[in-house]
Scaffold this active site. Structure first.
Site, PDB file in Angstrom:
ATOM      1  CB  CYS A 194      -0.983   0.036   1.209  1.00  0.00           C
ATOM      2  SG  CYS A 194      -2.051   1.318   1.230  1.00  0.00           S
TER       3      CYS A 194
ATOM      4  CB  CYS B 267      -1.217   3.644   8.134  1.00  0.00           C
ATOM      5  SG  CYS B 267      -2.440   4.548   6.698  1.00  0.00           S
TER       6      CYS B 267
ATOM      7  CB  CYS C 258      -0.636  -0.295   8.366  1.00  0.00           C
ATOM      8  SG  CYS C 258      -1.509  -1.440   7.182  1.00  0.00           S
TER       9      CYS C 258
ATOM     10  CB  CYS D  40     -15.115  -7.195   7.193  1.00  0.00           C
ATOM     11  SG  CYS D  40     -16.712  -6.975   8.508  1.00  0.00           S
TER      12      CYS D  40
ATOM     13  CB  CYS E 155     -18.200  -4.661   6.008  1.00  0.00           C
ATOM     14  SG  CYS E 155     -17.148  -3.199   6.639  1.00  0.00           S
TER      15      CYS E 155
ATOM     16  CB  CYS F 152     -17.753   0.162   9.779  1.00  0.00           C
ATOM     17  SG  CYS F 152     -16.654  -0.421  10.848  1.00  0.00           S
TER      18      CYS F 152
ATOM     19  NE  ARG G  53     -17.290  -5.207  14.374  1.00  0.00           N
ATOM     20  CZ  ARG G  53     -17.892  -4.295  13.525  1.00  0.00           C
ATOM     21  NH1 ARG G  53     -16.960  -3.513  12.785  1.00  0.00           N
ATOM     22  NH2 ARG G  53     -19.010  -4.247  12.984  1.00  0.00           N
TER      23      ARG G  53
HETATM   24  N1  SAM Z   1      -6.592   0.405   3.136  1.00  0.00           N
HETATM   25  C1  SAM Z   1      -7.938   0.971   3.833  1.00  0.00           C
HETATM   26  C2  SAM Z   1      -7.595   2.007   4.768  1.00  0.00           C
HETATM   27  O1  SAM Z   1      -6.795   2.332   5.533  1.00  0.00           O
HETATM   28  O2  SAM Z   1      -8.878   2.652   5.202  1.00  0.00           O
HETATM   29  C3  SAM Z   1      -8.470  -0.390   4.454  1.00  0.00           C
HETATM   30  C4  SAM Z   1      -7.746  -1.470   5.452  1.00  0.00           C
HETATM   31  S1  SAM Z   1      -6.858  -0.758   7.067  1.00  0.00           S
HETATM   32  C5  SAM Z   1      -5.951  -2.183   7.384  1.00  0.00           C
HETATM   33  C6  SAM Z   1      -8.185  -0.814   8.101  1.00  0.00           C
HETATM   34  C7  SAM Z   1      -8.030  -0.316   9.453  1.00  0.00           C
HETATM   35  O3  SAM Z   1      -7.282  -1.147  10.362  1.00  0.00           O
HETATM   36  C8  SAM Z   1      -7.152   0.783   9.517  1.00  0.00           C
HETATM   37  O4  SAM Z   1      -7.805   2.124   9.415  1.00  0.00           O
HETATM   38  C9  SAM Z   1      -6.876   0.797  11.363  1.00  0.00           C
HETATM   39  O5  SAM Z   1      -7.441   1.326  11.942  1.00  0.00           O
HETATM   40  C10 SAM Z   1      -6.712  -0.722  11.428  1.00  0.00           C
HETATM   41  N2  SAM Z   1      -5.190  -1.486  11.398  1.00  0.00           N
HETATM   42  C11 SAM Z   1      -4.506  -1.734  10.785  1.00  0.00           C
HETATM   43  N3  SAM Z   1      -3.463  -2.055  11.250  1.00  0.00           N
HETATM   44  C12 SAM Z   1      -3.638  -2.000  12.619  1.00  0.00           C
HETATM   45  C13 SAM Z   1      -2.873  -2.663  13.517  1.00  0.00           C
HETATM   46  N4  SAM Z   1      -1.444  -2.910  13.463  1.00  0.00           N
HETATM   47  N5  SAM Z   1      -3.419  -2.469  14.823  1.00  0.00           N
HETATM   48  C14 SAM Z   1      -4.611  -2.221  14.969  1.00  0.00           C
HETATM   49  N6  SAM Z   1      -5.401  -1.735  14.130  1.00  0.00           N
HETATM   50  C15 SAM Z   1      -4.890  -1.800  12.769  1.00  0.00           C
HETATM   51 FE1  SF4 Z   2      -2.869   1.271   3.535  1.00  0.00          FE
HETATM   52 FE2  SF4 Z   2      -2.367   0.064   5.683  1.00  0.00          FE
HETATM   53 FE3  SF4 Z   2      -2.795   2.707   5.701  1.00  0.00          FE
HETATM   54 FE4  SF4 Z   2      -4.812   0.879   4.845  1.00  0.00          FE
HETATM   55  S1  SF4 Z   2      -4.176   1.244   6.968  1.00  0.00           S
HETATM   56  S2  SF4 Z   2      -4.253   2.842   3.790  1.00  0.00           S
HETATM   57  S3  SF4 Z   2      -3.772  -0.747   3.818  1.00  0.00           S
HETATM   58  S4  SF4 Z   2      -0.890   1.424   5.086  1.00  0.00           S
END
Ligand code: SAM
Ligand code: SF4
Ligand code: DTB
Length: 370
Positions: free
Chosen positions: A52, A56, A59, A96, A127, A187, A263
């Site tokens: 990606c 973030c 992530c 989801c 979802c 959500c 949740r």
């Molecule tokens: N890329 C899309 C986005 O960011 O909206 C969808 C996938 S993203 C993995 C969905 C959510 O998962 C993120 O917004 C974050 O809140 C949560 N998330 C991702 N990695 C995480 C982690 N290591 N611990 C807790 N929550 C996490």
């Molecule tokens: Fe990409 Fe992870 Fe951020 Fe979602 S949370 S936008 S998958 S880097």
């Protein structure tokens, strides 16, 4: 009347309450709007993993992270439907699907919409979480039958820039507006334990509870520290969030967004049953089931079945309170018996391992949700 005019001071005062008083108040609100012994079961699948472009800091799927995760292509529709059928057999109510995208490309929309239609055809709620959406993409998803779109604000507006720099808080809100505009249920939640302050947790809940309409689902994640991510490495070996502070966050979410599903999301794997029980008492009424979240481990069905049995919890079968009044859903009024008044009886549930545990005494006759 559900309030959307909470002030930051009011939310800070809730956080400051003596713990038992806060949990007691949250439990009262929970009981006024939901069947308190029932927990909704949802299952996650990563339909497009890794690579990606967003940064973030939490992530594993960010191309900026050194998590060692291999980038994969968008899954085939058949493979997604097979996973959804498995989730349904395990008793899940909602499926989801998550993609590691900044936003979907228009050329991917056909396949993604086919996944929505197929999963819905299996009798599951759908979802998706695909990143930012245009109005047209949101409409295509709605037309395919999408029930929910997950798009998290993640943290307070003030802390946001410490976690993500490649897109703004406002861009998250813009996508939420497109999702609402298309008539898809929202959500939206975030993560605690990312080094934010109490004031940031106040700001995070305030941002959610003052949206023009509360999200139908509010996922509260505890950071899963993944090696190679900025935050995972920063908090390696440390406790990311104190359990009591986590429960406080759940309780304040429940009080300020009384009708939403709250949740208990990522982070359950490393949470004790006692902390999870406190979360359920404080108004959490939904979990992710199965061994895996998107890329990290989850508690797993057998551990959850044992916990449900111990706590006398029951998988939720009724429609959640906010959706019965969502325009165009044709849903009736949910009751404790699982009957949807003025709508259809829920066709979900009653089939998987978590449905075969002993749940404790049934609700008293005449007790209804709303
Ligand atoms: N890329 C899309 C986005 O960011 O909206 C969808 C996938 S993203 C993995 C969905 C959510 O998962 C993120 O917004 C974050 O809140 C949560 N998330 C991702 N990695 C995480 C982690 N290591 N611990 C807790 N929550 C996490
Ligand atoms: Fe990409 Fe992870 Fe951020 Fe979602 S949370 S936008 S998958 S880097
Ligand atoms: C949400 O708030 N939590 C889920 C769902 N929305 C998509 C994702 C949790 C991901 C946890 C880290 C991982 O497994 O990669």
């Amino acid at each position: 009347m559900t309030r959307t005019n909470w002030t930051r001071d009011e939310i800070a005062e809730l956080f400051d309450l003596p713990f038992t008083e806060l949990v007691f108040r949250a439990a009262e609100v929970h009981r006024a709007h939901h069947a308190a012994g029932e927990v909704q079961l949802c299952t996650l699948l990563s339909i497009k993993t890794g690579g990606c472009p967003e940064d973030c800091g939490y992530c594993s799927q960010s191309a900026h992270a050194k998590s060692g995760l291999k980038a994969e292509k968008l899954m085939d529709v058949e493979a997604v439907l097979a996973a959804a059928a498995e989730a349904r057999a395990a008793g899940s109510q909602r499926f989801c699907m998550g993609a590691a995208w900044r936003e979907p490309k228009d050329r991917d929309m056909g396949k993604v919409c086919a996944m929505v239609a197929g999963v819905k055809g299996l009798g599951l709620e759908t979802c998706m979480t695909l990143g930012m959406l245009t109005g047209d993409q949101a409409k295509q998803l709605k037309d395919a039958g999408l029930d929910y779109y997950n798009h998290n604000i993640d943290t307070s507006p003030e802390h946001y820039g410490e976690v993500i720099t490649t897109r703004t808080f406002q861009e998250r809100l813009d996508t939420l507006e497109e999702v609402r505009g298309a008539g898809i249920a929202v959500c939206c939640g975030g993560i605690v334990g990312m080094g934010e302050s109490r004031d940031d947790r106040v700001g995070f809940i305030h941002a959610l509870a003052t949206l023009p309409r509360h999200p139908e689902s509010v996922p509260i994640n505890a950071l899963v520290p993944v090696k190679g991510t900025v935050l995972g490495d920063m908090f390696a070996g440390e406790k990311m969030i104190d359990d009591i502070e986590f429960v406080r966050t759940v309780a304040v979410a429940r009080i300020t967004m009384p009708r939403s599903m709250v949740r208990l999301s990522a982070g359950r794997e490393s949470m004790s049953e006692s902390t999870q029980a406190l979360c359920f008492l404080a108004g959490a009424n939904s979990i992710f089931t199965g061994d895996k979240l998107l890329t990290t481990a989850n508690a797993g069905d057998s551990a959850d079945a044992a916990m449900f049995a111990k706590l006398g919890l029951k998988p939720m079968e009724a429609e959640e309170p906010m959706r019965k009044i969502l325009p165009g859903t044709g849903r009736g009024t949910a009751t404790r018996s699982g009957v949807v008044e003025g709508g259809e009886r829920s066709e979900h549930g009653g089939v998987g391992p978590l449905h075969h545990v002993s749940y404790g005494p049934p609700p008293r006759a005449g007790e209804e949700l709303v």
